[in-house]
Design a protein around this motif. Sequence first.
Motif, mmCIF file in Angstrom:
data_model
loop_
_atom_site.group_PDB
_atom_site.id
_atom_site.type_symbol
_atom_site.label_atom_id
_atom_site.label_comp_id
_atom_site.label_asym_id
_atom_site.label_seq_id
_atom_site.Cartn_x
_atom_site.Cartn_y
_atom_site.Cartn_z
ATOM 1 N N PRO A 186 1.462 33.107 64.546
ATOM 2 C CA PRO A 186 0.605 34.271 64.266
ATOM 3 C C PRO A 186 -0.442 33.957 63.202
ATOM 4 O O PRO A 186 -0.233 33.123 62.311
ATOM 5 N N LYS A 187 -1.564 34.651 63.299
ATOM 6 C CA LYS A 187 -2.617 34.558 62.287
ATOM 7 C C LYS A 187 -2.565 35.735 61.325
ATOM 8 O O LYS A 187 -3.184 35.707 60.268
ATOM 9 N N ASP A 188 -1.838 36.789 61.723
ATOM 10 C CA ASP A 188 -1.746 38.008 60.925
ATOM 11 C C ASP A 188 -0.290 38.219 60.526
ATOM 12 O O ASP A 188 0.586 37.403 60.827
ATOM 13 N N GLU A 189 -0.060 39.362 59.887
ATOM 14 C CA GLU A 189 1.311 39.694 59.523
ATOM 15 C C GLU A 189 2.145 39.922 60.771
ATOM 16 O O GLU A 189 1.626 40.256 61.832
ATOM 17 N N MET A 190 3.441 39.716 60.615
ATOM 18 C CA MET A 190 4.350 39.884 61.739
ATOM 19 C C MET A 190 5.497 40.787 61.304
ATOM 20 O O MET A 190 6.068 40.623 60.219
ATOM 21 N N LEU A 191 5.831 41.759 62.173
ATOM 22 C CA LEU A 191 6.948 42.655 61.918
ATOM 23 C C LEU A 191 8.133 42.220 62.761
ATOM 24 O O LEU A 191 7.993 41.966 63.961
ATOM 25 N N ILE A 192 9.284 42.127 62.114
ATOM 26 C CA ILE A 192 10.533 41.848 62.824
ATOM 27 C C ILE A 192 11.440 43.047 62.613
ATOM 28 O O ILE A 192 11.724 43.429 61.473
ATOM 29 N N CYS A 193 11.856 43.665 63.682
ATOM 30 C CA CYS A 193 12.680 44.879 63.601
ATOM 31 C C CYS A 193 14.062 44.579 64.177
ATOM 32 O O CYS A 193 14.182 43.930 65.216
ATOM 33 N N PHE A 194 15.088 45.072 63.485
ATOM 34 C CA PHE A 194 16.461 44.894 63.950
ATOM 35 C C PHE A 194 17.042 46.257 64.313
ATOM 36 O O PHE A 194 16.784 47.259 63.650
#
Length: 751
Positions: free
Chosen positions: A22-30
Amino acid sequence: MAKANTFNHTESKLESLSLLFPKDEMLICFSNGENDSLQYSIITKYHKNLFKRDSLSNYIEETITYKNKSIIKSKLNNNTFYSTVIDSMFFASSSKKIVDDAFLNSDTTIELEKIYNTISKDKSLSIIIESENKFIKSFFIEDSISFNNFSNYLAIDTDISQDEILINGITKAKDSSKSLINIFKNNIPQENQIQNITPSNSDGFMSFTFSDYNLFKTNLKKFNRKDSIVSSTLFDNITEVGVIYEDEKHAVILNSIDVIATKDALLSELSTIDSYRQIDIFNFSEPDLFSNTFFPLITSNNATKYCVLDNFFVFADNLEMLQNIIANYQNKTTLSEQSYFKDIKENLSDESSLLTIVNPSILKTILNKNLQDNSNYNLNKYNASALQFIYDTNFAHVNGIIKKAKTRGYQNSISEVFNIKLDADLLNQPQFVTNHITKQKEIVVQDVNNRLYLISNKGKVLWKKQLQGAVIGNIEQIDIYKNGRLQLAFATPNRVYVIDRNGKDVAPFPAKFNDKITQPLSVFDYDKKKNYRLLITQGKNVLMYDVKAKIVNGFTFKSANKNILTQPNHFRMSGKDYLTFKTEDKLYILDRTGKNRVIPKTSNRFSNQSVYLYKNKFTTTTQNGNLVTIDTRGNTSIQNLRLSNDHHLQTTSKTLVTLTDNKLGIKNRTIELDFGNYTHPKIFYLNDKIYVSVTDLQSQKIHLYDSQAKPIVNFPVYGNSLIDLDNVDKDRNLEFVTKGDSNSIILYQMN
């Protein structure tokens, strides 16, 4: 954490992240899937080089369609996940249903969006946790404080480095009585001070504060859905309540801003059940008061005893825990004095609504409770970890730190190794003796019933022996059989004892004397060949015995002119032996046979201070405090040290120490102590360093200085007698032993 099962499982689940750039922020959701399995989702901005899988031989994919939308089903090793692009956003998940639901255009809740906007964009990791999750159970030692009933959302930014994790963020609950964090609403956070009374050897503490107790009580009543809470004037002047944890034991602490008023509230609770270090311990008749008032913050309902330490009122059921808190508070070995606590305190606010500090074992317990993990990862170097909440209007700031302690965190602290009670009050101060088997030190001490104790450096009483009278002076050690085994040798008023390490008399001792022995037993080993000479002083007379309890006929000294004031000493200079002692007006300097070797060329009125060899001269003092030095030719010099009649003197070959009134002189430096009742000073030479100790029996404080008259860090500490200082075990740290209460001895360690 890399050794944790949960970490390894999660890392395996997120294997697909290796495909993304990724070039931007990444969200990881659980989230929770079927059978409580772990599900994850990934959201980031799409670009054409985001998904790279061409070079992976173990990667398989196929395209499936859902409502005319393309979804890619991918398999990397044993992990299957689904992905799609929606409005320039890349969305992937381990659950196809979650990807399907992403097309439904459901609006994000306003509350969650507000929470999301609080996180920082420049932190390496930010986390948002909803209360109704199945992963996070609680951040606290108390199981009664669950995250589910604590707040609605927690949003934190983290800075992660090799040795620390820093947490900053907020937590927010809806304006209702269902979230515990709201009990602090409309109360101003106060300064947390429980660390100032928490022993450094405890597991940790929890502290909560309020500016208005009645408002706090009302909020807590709403949360607990009670019609009323137990009313007690005990809390009227309290701004902080805390719980100290020690294994399974708890102590409740009240921090009062009006000590007199809080004591008045306890006027009906003044039944004294014990006293420790001159601190009274009282019975408390309402053991469940704190759990009834402060649940779920406090669940312990067995506070049956209490004591008062300055502005702190300490309640507990376990007497030893109260004594431990008293000892560490008086010794200044509380958590607040530790450098590792000071390190983490730099990342915390002084004032907070709720603060918890835990040691490595409790940190591991909390982590395992949340991760449902029992991995054997090592947190031993994380001496103190903290989490605090600072309530502000309608949300609370959150600060947290998990930090590895620096090595210096243990340096210069003083810890209590043990504190043991004897059968009766102590008669003399404890001293160290050598265990010839282990080469370590043990402790000998006598009680008022004339029982002699030998105690290991772990605090175990090895034996007790009944003596005929009180030990005079220090106990010596000799090797009577010349085989490396050491015995204890000493005098009582009518006996000379030699006792082996099992507490048995060594024949032909004890030797009995009709006339009273008036000075400590002196043991001389002239040629270091273990041909011991035992000198016994009786009034004017000095008798010399061998180890068979026979008079040494070659010693011809008969009698002094008056009663002898000091224990006979032996010095060796230039191959010659000198035996010294004195009466009030004569100093005797004899040879081995008891004949005069040196005759001082002037006479003086001598004090009762011993004779020392200082700078190769025989040194003592006069009754009016002058220093007298005599060389081997009898030449005498007198120096006015401005000492009072009631003074003390001790020297080594190069260091002279005096005490007069409240002035302690070390070499050419003078320290003005607080006025008190001081023991004579003692000099110790250990590890190429001089230590000078003195104890104020009035304030019960042990002082320790170096040869430059500088106080040793973290002194004074509590004690009621002279100390003995040495290295008692196999580590590099020094220990010292002293009298504690009237019937107890304390072993301290200098770290």
